[in-house]
Scaffold this active site. Structure first.
Site, PDB file in Angstrom:
ATOM      1  N   ASN A 167     -52.837  27.347  10.763  1.00 11.54           N
ATOM      2  CA  ASN A 167     -51.771  26.586  10.105  1.00 11.54           C
ATOM      3  C   ASN A 167     -50.471  27.400  10.186  1.00 11.54           C
ATOM      4  OD1 ASN A 167     -49.928  25.830   8.033  1.00 11.54           O
ATOM      5  ND2 ASN A 167     -51.533  24.605   7.083  1.00 11.54           N
ATOM      6  N   ASP A 187     -47.381  26.477   9.120  1.00 11.52           N
ATOM      7  CA  ASP A 187     -46.316  26.035   8.196  1.00 11.52           C
ATOM      8  C   ASP A 187     -45.362  27.163   7.808  1.00 11.52           C
ATOM      9  OD1 ASP A 187     -47.596  23.607   8.127  1.00 11.52           O
ATOM     10  OD2 ASP A 187     -48.398  23.852   6.106  1.00 11.52           O
ATOM     11  N   HIS A 188     -45.942  28.347   7.567  1.00  9.28           N
ATOM     12  CA  HIS A 188     -45.101  29.390   6.973  1.00  9.28           C
ATOM     13  C   HIS A 188     -44.210  30.105   7.988  1.00  9.28           C
ATOM     14  CE1 HIS A 188     -46.553  28.258   3.206  1.00  9.28           C
ATOM     15  NE2 HIS A 188     -47.805  28.521   3.512  1.00  9.28           N
ATOM     16  N   ARG A 225     -33.474  30.416   5.711  1.00  8.24           N
ATOM     17  CA  ARG A 225     -32.108  30.783   6.096  1.00  8.24           C
ATOM     18  C   ARG A 225     -31.385  29.677   6.853  1.00  8.24           C
ATOM     19  NH1 ARG A 225     -31.092  36.409   5.930  1.00  8.24           N
ATOM     20  NH2 ARG A 225     -29.054  35.865   6.730  1.00  8.24           N
ATOM     21  N   HIS A 265     -48.392  20.911   8.293  1.00  8.76           N
ATOM     22  CA  HIS A 265     -48.300  19.958   7.172  1.00  8.76           C
ATOM     23  C   HIS A 265     -46.871  19.438   7.082  1.00  8.76           C
ATOM     24  CE1 HIS A 265     -49.313  19.332   2.597  1.00  8.76           C
ATOM     25  NE2 HIS A 265     -48.762  18.267   3.133  1.00  8.76           N
ATOM     26  N   ARG A 317     -44.692  17.816   4.928  1.00  9.64           N
ATOM     27  CA  ARG A 317     -44.626  17.434   3.513  1.00  9.64           C
ATOM     28  C   ARG A 317     -43.503  16.431   3.297  1.00  9.64           C
ATOM     29  NH1 ARG A 317     -47.512  21.271   0.023  1.00  9.64           N
ATOM     30  NH2 ARG A 317     -46.617  20.016  -1.647  1.00  9.64           N
ATOM     31  N   ARG A 377     -40.227  20.823   3.135  1.00 12.41           N
ATOM     32  CA  ARG A 377     -39.837  22.192   2.742  1.00 12.41           C
ATOM     33  C   ARG A 377     -40.073  23.203   3.867  1.00 12.41           C
ATOM     34  NH1 ARG A 377     -44.438  23.631  -1.729  1.00 12.41           N
ATOM     35  NH2 ARG A 377     -43.652  21.691  -2.623  1.00 12.41           N
ATOM     36  N   GLU A 437     -51.510  17.666   8.851  1.00 11.89           N
ATOM     37  CA  GLU A 437     -51.832  17.463   7.430  1.00 11.89           C
ATOM     38  C   GLU A 437     -50.733  16.614   6.824  1.00 11.89           C
ATOM     39  OE1 GLU A 437     -51.972  21.159   5.429  1.00 11.89           O
ATOM     40  OE2 GLU A 437     -53.761  21.818   6.454  1.00 11.89           O
ATOM     41  N   THR A 474     -48.453  25.018  -3.201  1.00 16.17           N
ATOM     42  CA  THR A 474     -49.274  24.639  -2.045  1.00 16.17           C
ATOM     43  C   THR A 474     -50.248  23.571  -2.535  1.00 16.17           C
ATOM     44  OG1 THR A 474     -50.802  25.470  -0.360  1.00 16.17           O
ATOM     45  CG2 THR A 474     -50.932  26.522  -2.497  1.00 16.17           C
ATOM     46  N   THR A 475     -51.015  22.968  -1.613  1.00 16.71           N
ATOM     47  CA  THR A 475     -51.925  21.888  -2.008  1.00 16.71           C
ATOM     48  C   THR A 475     -52.861  22.381  -3.114  1.00 16.71           C
ATOM     49  OG1 THR A 475     -51.900  21.331   0.331  1.00 16.71           O
ATOM     50  CG2 THR A 475     -53.434  20.110  -1.046  1.00 16.71           C
ATOM     51  N   GLU A 496     -62.679  17.998   5.126  1.00 19.46           N
ATOM     52  CA  GLU A 496     -62.335  19.419   5.042  1.00 19.46           C
ATOM     53  C   GLU A 496     -62.569  19.835   3.594  1.00 19.46           C
ATOM     54  OE1 GLU A 496     -58.751  20.885   6.923  1.00 19.46           O
ATOM     55  OE2 GLU A 496     -58.520  22.427   5.373  1.00 19.46           O
ATOM     56  N   HIS A 542     -58.231  26.609   3.032  1.00 20.11           N
ATOM     57  CA  HIS A 542     -57.364  26.943   1.896  1.00 20.11           C
ATOM     58  C   HIS A 542     -57.730  28.290   1.281  1.00 20.11           C
ATOM     59  CE1 HIS A 542     -54.320  26.299  -1.086  1.00 20.11           C
ATOM     60  NE2 HIS A 542     -53.976  25.220  -0.414  1.00 20.11           N
ATOM     61  N   GLY A 543     -56.778  29.194   1.373  1.00 21.58           N
ATOM     62  CA  GLY A 543     -56.938  30.496   0.704  1.00 21.58           C
ATOM     63  C   GLY A 543     -57.842  31.475   1.436  1.00 21.58           C
ATOM     64  N   GLY A 595     -54.002  29.564   7.285  1.00 21.09           N
ATOM     65  CA  GLY A 595     -52.577  29.724   7.522  1.00 21.09           C
ATOM     66  C   GLY A 595     -51.981  30.964   6.898  1.00 21.09           C
ATOM     67  N   HIS A 596     -51.803  30.920   5.589  1.00 19.63           N
ATOM     68  CA  HIS A 596     -50.981  31.912   4.893  1.00 19.63           C
ATOM     69  C   HIS A 596     -51.391  33.350   5.204  1.00 19.63           C
ATOM     70  CE1 HIS A 596     -49.466  34.069   1.248  1.00 19.63           C
ATOM     71  NE2 HIS A 596     -48.398  33.356   1.547  1.00 19.63           N
TER      72      HIS A 596
HETATM   73  N1  PXP Z   1     -56.186  23.135   4.809  1.00 18.06           N
HETATM   74  C1  PXP Z   1     -55.402  22.338   4.042  1.00 18.06           C
HETATM   75  C2  PXP Z   1     -55.802  20.923   3.859  1.00 18.06           C
HETATM   76  C3  PXP Z   1     -54.214  22.839   3.464  1.00 18.06           C
HETATM   77  O1  PXP Z   1     -53.447  22.020   2.703  1.00 18.06           O
HETATM   78  C4  PXP Z   1     -53.834  24.165   3.733  1.00 18.06           C
HETATM   79  C5  PXP Z   1     -52.528  24.680   3.201  1.00 18.06           C
HETATM   80  O2  PXP Z   1     -51.486  24.005   3.801  1.00 18.06           O
HETATM   81  C6  PXP Z   1     -54.679  24.949   4.534  1.00 18.06           C
HETATM   82  C7  PXP Z   1     -55.861  24.422   5.054  1.00 18.06           C
HETATM   83  C8  PXP Z   1     -54.355  26.379   4.854  1.00 18.06           C
HETATM   84  O3  PXP Z   1     -54.401  27.103   3.655  1.00 18.06           O
HETATM   85  P1  PXP Z   1     -53.882  28.605   3.657  1.00 18.06           P
HETATM   86  O4  PXP Z   1     -52.449  28.587   4.048  1.00 18.06           O
HETATM   87  O5  PXP Z   1     -54.106  29.028   2.229  1.00 18.06           O
HETATM   88  O6  PXP Z   1     -54.743  29.374   4.626  1.00 18.06           O
END
Ligand code: PXP
Length: 239
Positions: free
Chosen positions: A6, A8-9, A17, A42, A44, A48, A69, A99-100, A150, A189-190, A211-212
């Site tokens: 992921n 996103d970040h 910026r 994602h 959103r 963001r 997503e 976050t979600t 998921e 997630h996480g 992702g994160h």
């Molecule tokens: N899966 C879903 C459905 C999510 O919403 C997210 C966060 O956007 C992730 C996976 C990835 O989570 P993380 O960034 O905590 O690894």
């Protein structure tokens, strides 16, 4: 076991910026080079991080399958139908959340989710539902006609060590049940290198979406290395 990264970040840094860099597309290309199996982003409602244009470019200009997503809202569904990503993962979305936060309320929004799943499926997009690992929810996913779930691993990943045993049991039971129903099982997630061992006790997993923790580690070791480290971690536990 596949790894979806992921990104996103990467876009979060850019939006902080208002620059044109770093570009999530460049990140996706590096993830592919490192051996990742898919890219997740994602879009959103509040835009963001990932922007509409990112999604179109990620679909067209990088080699990996794209998992979009998104919330189950008409304007975003329209974008999905126009981009046609390989997969859409429907997630709940609250504007104020960092976050979600939780899984989709599939039972409570059964009809509207069913109609979106049908519409996306007819467009050739594979649909996944991001859910907590409880039986009533998983049975509803099956009834709705989604091929994939998921499982939300956030509660386990963020729990205090003493609370983890119960939460991993729920995920294991949920994965077994989803598999019995004939659903493909992903998780996300996480997830970090540190909690990966616990996560990989969950049976029947097809793909982990992470992702994160990968993007954070990439600040120190570079994105390719951070993706390779996660892939290696997965292989170590599998082997
Ligand atoms: N899966 C879903 C459905 C999510 O919403 C997210 C966060 O956007 C992730 C996976 C990835 O989570 P993380 O960034 O905590 O690894």
């Amino acid at each position: 076991m596949k790894l979806g990264v992921n990104i996103d970040h990467v876009a979060t840094l850019r939006q902080a910026r208002g620059t044109v860099y770093p570009d999530p597309l460049d990140a996706a290309i590096l993830c592919a080079r490192a051996g990742a199996h898919g890219i997740t982003a994602h879009l959103r409602e509040d835009r963001r991080h990932i922007q509409d244009d990112d999604i179109f470019r990620l679909k067209e200009l990088q080699p990996l399958p794209l998992n979009l997503e998104m919330a189950n809202v008409e304007s975003i569904v329209e974008i999905a139908l126009s981009v046609k990503p390989t997969e859409v993962c429907l997630v709940p979305e609250k504007r104020k959340e960092l976050t979600t936060e939780g899984g989709l309320d599939v039972v409570g929004h059964f009809e509207s989710i069913r109609s979106t799943v049908r519409c996306l499926t007819e467009a050739g997009i594979e649909v996944s539902l991001f859910v907590d690992a409880d039986e009533m929810t998983l049975a509803a996913c099956k009834d709705i006609g989604a091929p994939t779930v998921e499982l939300h691993t956030g509660p386990y990943c963020n729990a205090e060590p003493n609370d983890r045993a119960v939460l991993i049991e729920q995920l294991i039971r949920g994965a077994d049940y989803a598999h019995e129903l004939g659903l493909k099982v992903n998780a996300g997630h996480g997830i970090t290198r540190e909690n990966l061992g616990g996560i990989l006790c969950i049976p029947h997993l097809d793909t982990l979406n992470i992702g994160h923790s990968i993007i954070c580690r990439s600040v120190f070791v570079g994105l390719e290395q951070a993706v390779k480290d996660m892939l290696e971690g997965i292989q170590d536990y599998e082997g």
